[in-house]
Motif scaffolding. Structure first.
Motif, PDB file in Angstrom:
ATOM      1  N   VAL A  85     -13.166  -0.094 -10.223  1.00 31.48           N
ATOM      2  CA  VAL A  85     -12.873  -0.643 -11.539  1.00 31.48           C
ATOM      3  C   VAL A  85     -14.132  -1.110 -12.245  1.00 31.48           C
ATOM      4  CG1 VAL A  85     -10.520  -1.277 -10.922  1.00 31.48           C
ATOM      5  CG2 VAL A  85     -12.389  -2.889 -10.506  1.00 31.48           C
ATOM      6  N   SER A  86     -15.239  -1.215 -11.503  1.00 30.58           N
ATOM      7  CA  SER A  86     -16.540  -1.527 -12.091  1.00 30.58           C
ATOM      8  C   SER A  86     -17.608  -1.044 -11.113  1.00 30.58           C
ATOM      9  CB  SER A  86     -16.684  -3.038 -12.358  1.00 30.58           C
ATOM     10  OG  SER A  86     -16.831  -3.751 -11.146  1.00 30.58           O
ATOM     11  N   ASP A  87     -18.873  -1.270 -11.474  1.00 31.16           N
ATOM     12  CA  ASP A  87     -19.947  -0.863 -10.579  1.00 31.16           C
ATOM     13  C   ASP A  87     -19.965  -1.674  -9.293  1.00 31.16           C
ATOM     14  OD1 ASP A  87     -20.705   1.006 -12.412  1.00 31.16           O
ATOM     15  OD2 ASP A  87     -22.268  -0.251 -13.327  1.00 31.16           O
ATOM     16  N   ARG A  88     -19.344  -2.840  -9.293  1.00 30.47           N
ATOM     17  CA  ARG A  88     -19.362  -3.706  -8.117  1.00 30.47           C
ATOM     18  C   ARG A  88     -18.000  -3.908  -7.468  1.00 30.47           C
ATOM     19  NH1 ARG A  88     -23.474  -8.803  -8.727  1.00 30.47           N
ATOM     20  NH2 ARG A  88     -25.393  -7.621  -9.143  1.00 30.47           N
ATOM     21  N   ASP A  89     -16.942  -3.493  -8.134  1.00 31.03           N
ATOM     22  CA  ASP A  89     -15.597  -3.811  -7.650  1.00 31.03           C
ATOM     23  C   ASP A  89     -14.781  -2.549  -7.404  1.00 31.03           C
ATOM     24  OD1 ASP A  89     -15.392  -6.912  -8.089  1.00 31.03           O
ATOM     25  OD2 ASP A  89     -16.301  -6.094  -9.918  1.00 31.03           O
ATOM     26  N   THR A  90     -14.100  -2.539  -6.261  1.00 26.00           N
ATOM     27  CA  THR A  90     -13.120  -1.496  -5.967  1.00 26.00           C
ATOM     28  C   THR A  90     -11.830  -2.169  -5.509  1.00 26.00           C
ATOM     29  OG1 THR A  90     -13.847  -1.260  -3.664  1.00 26.00           O
ATOM     30  CG2 THR A  90     -14.865   0.193  -5.304  1.00 26.00           C
ATOM     31  N   VAL A  91     -10.712  -1.534  -5.824  1.00 25.56           N
ATOM     32  CA  VAL A  91      -9.405  -2.015  -5.379  1.00 25.56           C
ATOM     33  C   VAL A  91      -8.703  -0.873  -4.669  1.00 25.56           C
ATOM     34  CG1 VAL A  91      -9.186  -3.753  -7.183  1.00 25.56           C
ATOM     35  CG2 VAL A  91      -8.354  -1.431  -7.598  1.00 25.56           C
ATOM     36  N   GLN A  92      -7.828  -1.227  -3.761  1.00 25.65           N
ATOM     37  CA  GLN A  92      -7.078  -0.201  -3.040  1.00 25.65           C
ATOM     38  C   GLN A  92      -5.660  -0.671  -2.768  1.00 25.65           C
ATOM     39  OE1 GLN A  92      -8.282  -0.775   1.597  1.00 25.65           O
ATOM     40  NE2 GLN A  92      -9.840   0.152   0.302  1.00 25.65           N
ATOM     41  N   LEU A  93      -4.765   0.305  -2.716  1.00 26.71           N
ATOM     42  CA  LEU A  93      -3.357   0.075  -2.419  1.00 26.71           C
ATOM     43  C   LEU A  93      -2.947   0.985  -1.273  1.00 26.71           C
ATOM     44  CD1 LEU A  93      -0.529  -1.146  -3.119  1.00 26.71           C
ATOM     45  CD2 LEU A  93      -0.237   0.818  -4.671  1.00 26.71           C
ATOM     46  N   ASN A  94      -2.308   0.404  -0.265  1.00 29.90           N
ATOM     47  CA  ASN A  94      -1.873   1.160   0.897  1.00 29.90           C
ATOM     48  C   ASN A  94      -0.403   0.844   1.166  1.00 29.90           C
ATOM     49  OD1 ASN A  94      -2.524   2.889   3.260  1.00 29.90           O
ATOM     50  ND2 ASN A  94      -1.986   1.052   4.405  1.00 29.90           N
ATOM     51  N   VAL A  95       0.428   1.875   1.238  1.00 27.24           N
ATOM     52  CA  VAL A  95       1.865   1.698   1.475  1.00 27.24           C
ATOM     53  C   VAL A  95       2.260   2.556   2.675  1.00 27.24           C
ATOM     54  CG1 VAL A  95       4.185   1.907   0.524  1.00 27.24           C
ATOM     55  CG2 VAL A  95       2.283   1.280  -0.973  1.00 27.24           C
ATOM     56  N   ILE A  96       2.930   1.934   3.638  1.00 28.26           N
ATOM     57  CA  ILE A  96       3.419   2.634   4.829  1.00 28.26           C
ATOM     58  C   ILE A  96       4.919   2.398   4.929  1.00 28.26           C
ATOM     59  CG2 ILE A  96       3.249   2.875   7.332  1.00 28.26           C
ATOM     60  CD1 ILE A  96       0.450   1.711   7.171  1.00 28.26           C
ATOM     61  N   ASP A  97       5.670   3.473   5.071  1.00 29.47           N
ATOM     62  CA  ASP A  97       7.112   3.396   5.231  1.00 29.47           C
ATOM     63  C   ASP A  97       7.482   4.228   6.452  1.00 29.47           C
ATOM     64  OD1 ASP A  97       9.712   2.468   4.133  1.00 29.47           O
ATOM     65  OD2 ASP A  97      10.093   4.611   4.009  1.00 29.47           O
ATOM     66  N   GLY A  98       7.998   3.576   7.492  1.00 27.76           N
ATOM     67  CA  GLY A  98       8.275   4.276   8.738  1.00 27.76           C
ATOM     68  C   GLY A  98       9.663   4.002   9.274  1.00 27.76           C
ATOM     69  N   GLU A  99      10.177   4.957  10.044  1.00 33.57           N
ATOM     70  CA  GLU A  99      11.477   4.830  10.703  1.00 33.57           C
ATOM     71  C   GLU A  99      11.367   5.342  12.132  1.00 33.57           C
ATOM     72  OE1 GLU A  99      14.320   7.022   8.489  1.00 33.57           O
ATOM     73  OE2 GLU A  99      14.345   5.631   6.775  1.00 33.57           O
ATOM     74  N   ARG A 100      12.098   4.707  13.020  1.00 33.72           N
ATOM     75  CA  ARG A 100      12.150   5.153  14.413  1.00 33.72           C
ATOM     76  C   ARG A 100      13.579   5.025  14.924  1.00 33.72           C
ATOM     77  NH1 ARG A 100       8.259   2.478  18.780  1.00 33.72           N
ATOM     78  NH2 ARG A 100       6.825   3.991  17.830  1.00 33.72           N
ATOM     79  N   GLU A 101      14.041   6.061  15.606  1.00 34.88           N
ATOM     80  CA  GLU A 101      15.351   6.044  16.245  1.00 34.88           C
ATOM     81  C   GLU A 101      15.174   6.416  17.708  1.00 34.88           C
ATOM     82  OE1 GLU A 101      19.737   8.236  16.060  1.00 34.88           O
ATOM     83  OE2 GLU A 101      18.238   8.615  14.507  1.00 34.88           O
ATOM     84  N   THR A 102      15.690   5.577  18.598  1.00 37.05           N
ATOM     85  CA  THR A 102      15.557   5.838  20.026  1.00 37.05           C
ATOM     86  C   THR A 102      16.874   5.597  20.733  1.00 37.05           C
ATOM     87  OG1 THR A 102      14.971   3.585  20.699  1.00 37.05           O
ATOM     88  CG2 THR A 102      13.179   4.986  19.913  1.00 37.05           C
ATOM     89  N   GLY A 103      16.943   6.109  21.955  1.00 31.81           N
ATOM     90  CA  GLY A 103      18.041   5.767  22.842  1.00 31.81           C
ATOM     91  C   GLY A 103      17.757   4.443  23.520  1.00 31.81           C
ATOM     92  N   ASP A 104      18.180   4.300  24.776  1.00 28.64           N
ATOM     93  CA  ASP A 104      18.012   3.016  25.461  1.00 28.64           C
ATOM     94  C   ASP A 104      16.580   2.913  26.010  1.00 28.64           C
ATOM     95  OD1 ASP A 104      18.466   5.016  27.281  1.00 28.64           O
ATOM     96  OD2 ASP A 104      19.601   3.773  28.673  1.00 28.64           O
ATOM     97  N   LEU A 105      15.653   2.758  25.086  1.00 23.34           N
ATOM     98  CA  LEU A 105      14.235   2.579  25.401  1.00 23.34           C
ATOM     99  C   LEU A 105      13.782   1.206  24.901  1.00 23.34           C
ATOM    100  CD1 LEU A 105      12.800   6.074  24.376  1.00 23.34           C
ATOM    101  CD2 LEU A 105      13.335   5.259  26.670  1.00 23.34           C
TER     102      LEU A 105
END
Length: 399
Positions: free
Chosen positions: A99-119
């Motif tokens: 956004v400037s010579d000295r500043d940076t911004v970042q956005l990180n989005v994680i969306d996860g799903e897990r399905e297991t048996g009797d573990l």
């Protein structure tokens, strides 16, 4: 005039990966007889191999003042017996902009799903229970990096994490749901000089854990972690680089809400709090032959499940200092290693790590007719006691 600058024009790239594998499950030395605790019991002849498939697809885009990426990955394992399968899916977005010579911004989005048996697997490996576990996690992180001077930087991160896990019997009967959520804030300052790099930072996580059960009362408790840390990396000592540091870490973890699996211990509002001073020391020596020798010793106080990410250095002299320990676990960690570069493309190495752990455990000092060993079966825990444990790891790699 022809424009030949590479970064003035957006560059779109794509990467894909596929992996297949098989695990040969051999339980010939394991014998439970015909007793699996009243649940269906597989004989050893019915134990099968497990097959896994993993896929990943990533798109990246880079311009003069921005970079972006989107990836999707999946992992599936059919398990070595009925109801021991696992299916994971993760979608991730990442955007960074100057956004400037000295500043940076970042956005990180994680969306996860897990399905297991009797573990994870139960105490009786061939035993099968009709239980399915679904986990969903959403993690949103916002970061800001400020270049204070040619030799100094400031980084700030703010993260929100929301994890929900539900367990149900096959057929739809719901057993219970656990919800872990909360915000995290951390700041870090880095100063570089001729022979030293100084790192200082502090952060805090303020989360909650909610437990909803079909068999007991609902519970809600705090899950917090705060730390301040400082490191210095010293160079110019011939082939040797030294790392010295320390952290003050404080945790409040709801140990009583998540008793050990199959313990028949009821959940209870039993928090555990601890504050520790954790020193860190590491040394790395790199020689002209391409050989690197490493050694490290460091202490660590583990947070609970909610606090997943940090700006703090994750390694000391190349040894990992973050583990999936029970919240409140105190550990001393010792490691030695050797790495060898062969030409420009090949790298070999090996390491040996020792971990001495003190693990807090929710417990009640009473004997019952159910289980004289645990002393808690059929009851809620009332005290927290420390259990000693140790781990030994030998690793080798070639790449």
């Amino acid at each position: 005039e022809t424009d030949t600058a590479l970064f003035d024009r957006p560059r779109l790239r794509a990467f894909a990966g596929v992996a297949y594998g098989e695990t040969d499950t051999d339980l010939s030395a394991y014998d439970t007889g015909d007793d699996c605790g009243g649940v269906p019991c597989y004989t050893l002849s019915e134990i099968d191999d497990s097959n896994l498939e993993a896929r990943e697809l990533t798109f990246t885009m880079a311009g003069d003042r921005y970079a972006a990426a989107m990836s999707y990955s999946s992992y599936a394992d059919d398990g070595f017996r009925l109801n021991s399968d696992e299916d994971d899916r993760v979608l991730r977005w990442f955007v960074q902009a100057a956004v400037s010579d000295r500043d940076t911004v970042q956005l990180n989005v994680i969306d996860g799903e897990r399905e297991t048996g009797d573990l994870p697997l139960r105490q009786l490996l061939p035993a099968v229970t009709p239980e399915r576990i679904d986990t969903a996690e959403t993690n949103v992180g916002l970061g800001w990096h400020r270049k204070l001077s040619p030799r100094a930087d400031l980084a700030v991160s703010a993260i929100w994490n929301d994890t929900e896990q539900s367990a149900a019997f096959i057929g739809g009967f719901q057993r219970g749901t656990a919800v872990l959520q909360g915000p995290q804030l951390e700041a870090q300052w880095v100063q570089r000089s001729g022979r030293a790099t100084w790192i200082a930072g502090a952060g805090a996580f303020a989360g909650t854990v909610e437990l909803r059960s079909a068999f007991t009362d609902d519970f809600e408790a705090d899950d917090t972690f705060a730390n301040g840390y400082g490191y210095v990396k010293l160079r110019g000592l011939g082939p040797v680089e030294l790392t010295a540091g320390a952290a003050v870490e404080s945790v409040e973890t709801p140990l009583g809400l998540l008793p050990p699996r199959d313990s028949n211990i009821a959940p209870a509002d039993l928090p555990y709090t601890e504050t520790e001073f954790s020193p860190k020391l590491g040394a790395t020596a790199t020689f002209g032959t391409g050989t690197t020798l490493r050694a490290g010793v460091y202490r660590r106080l583990a947070p609970f499940l909610g606090r997943l990410q940090t700006l703090e250095p994750t390694q000391v002299a190349g040894f990992n200092q973050f583990f999936e320990d029970v919240g409140g676990t105190r550990s001393w960690n010792y490691g030695v290693g050797i790495d060898q570069r062969l030409g420009r493309r090949w790298f070999l190495g090996a390491s040996y790590t020792v971990r001495d752990l003190t693990v807090p455990e929710a417990y009640c000092d009473r004997e019952t007719e159910w289980n004289e060993f645990s002393g808690c079966a059929g009851f809620a825990p009332s005290v927290i006691e420390d259990r000693d444990s140790d781990e030994r790891w030998t690793r080798a790699y070639a790449s």
